[in-house]
Design a protein around this motif. Sequence first.
Motif, short mmCIF file in Angstrom:
data_model
loop_
_atom_site.label_atom_id
_atom_site.label_comp_id
_atom_site.label_asym_id
_atom_site.label_seq_id
_atom_site.Cartn_x
_atom_site.Cartn_y
_atom_site.Cartn_z
N UNK A 153 -0.47 -25.71 1.27
CA UNK A 153 0.23 -25.23 2.45
C UNK A 153 0.33 -23.72 2.45
N UNK A 154 1.12 -23.21 3.40
CA UNK A 154 1.28 -21.77 3.57
C UNK A 154 2.76 -21.46 3.71
N UNK A 155 3.23 -20.48 2.95
CA UNK A 155 4.63 -20.07 3.04
C UNK A 155 4.86 -19.21 4.28
N UNK A 156 6.13 -19.02 4.61
CA UNK A 156 6.48 -18.24 5.80
C UNK A 156 5.92 -16.82 5.72
N UNK A 157 5.78 -16.29 4.51
CA UNK A 157 5.25 -14.92 4.38
C UNK A 157 3.71 -14.90 4.45
N UNK A 158 3.10 -16.07 4.66
CA UNK A 158 1.65 -16.13 4.82
C UNK A 158 0.90 -16.54 3.57
N UNK A 159 1.56 -16.55 2.42
CA UNK A 159 0.87 -16.88 1.17
C UNK A 159 0.52 -18.37 1.12
#
Length: 303
Positions: A153-159
């Motif tokens: 998946x992808x975290x809110x900060x884009x990582x």
Amino acid sequence: MTFVAGPVRVRVPATSANLGPGFDTLGLALDLRDELEAEVLPDGLVVEVTGYGAGEVPLDEDHLVLRAMRATFDRLGKQPTGLRLTCANVIPHARGLGSSSAAIVGGVWLARELVAGGRLLLDDAALLDLAAQLEGHPDNVAPALLGGFVISGQDADGAFWAVPAGVDPRIGAVVFIPPSPLSTEAARGLIPAAVPHADAAANAGRAALLVAALSGRPEELLRATEDRLHQDYRRPAMPTSLALVDALRADGVPAVVSGAGPTVLAFADGPGTAATDALLARCPDGWDARALVISSTGAVVVH
Ligand code: HSE
């Protein structure tokens, strides 16, 4: 930063994403591998392709493997003066078996290997992040890099992140590959911006169940592979694939659309068994059916 002398070679697996309820988050590696080789040259650019894509894909800077290599060299700080790239492709293109992710993962991996100490400069997490950025979603590139079954998946900060999970060795797969391609972009265009809350809740439960089913409860695979978020929306683009999914599921076979389609994946009990042979016999005319092992390894360097 210096480049290594001599060619490097990598083998990258096909992948199947979504697996029913896990849209953009679940994927697994299949034992069907493209083999890519690259070498730094004093100057010039040579790109050679055999197998799928030969005579179709560009043989210049637009080649997907090369674009991934360029992005990785940029990240590492220096482009080589010249390059030779050879791709032996066995993963069918635009069929939902992760060929573009294999190309991207092969490219980032090759570029890192071509740099002396590349693994110290760009660790596996950074490589995954770069590959997922290039692909736009992580569910194919993560298992192509790590092997096995991977939740990503992808975290809110884009990582981007990826966590491997277990696969019961009793579980294998049969893929039914249709003769016509379907672009992922076109298939993504069919998905609505919003879905009913009940459908999202149903998928959350099924995706969680699928993690348990794959890791040791294969009898739950049929229920665990139900989907309400993408497959039916995509039906107009691949009616025969969805008809095959419906027919297999009606007979108790855990079948799903592989990635964005149009390949159909059915969970089975591995190559060579009677049940798998019976599934292979259900291949529609003109399609290609193959029994594949779920590959526990992702991209590997070939020496
Ligand atoms: N999760 C992606 C999709 C996979 O279904 O669009 C594409 O390979």
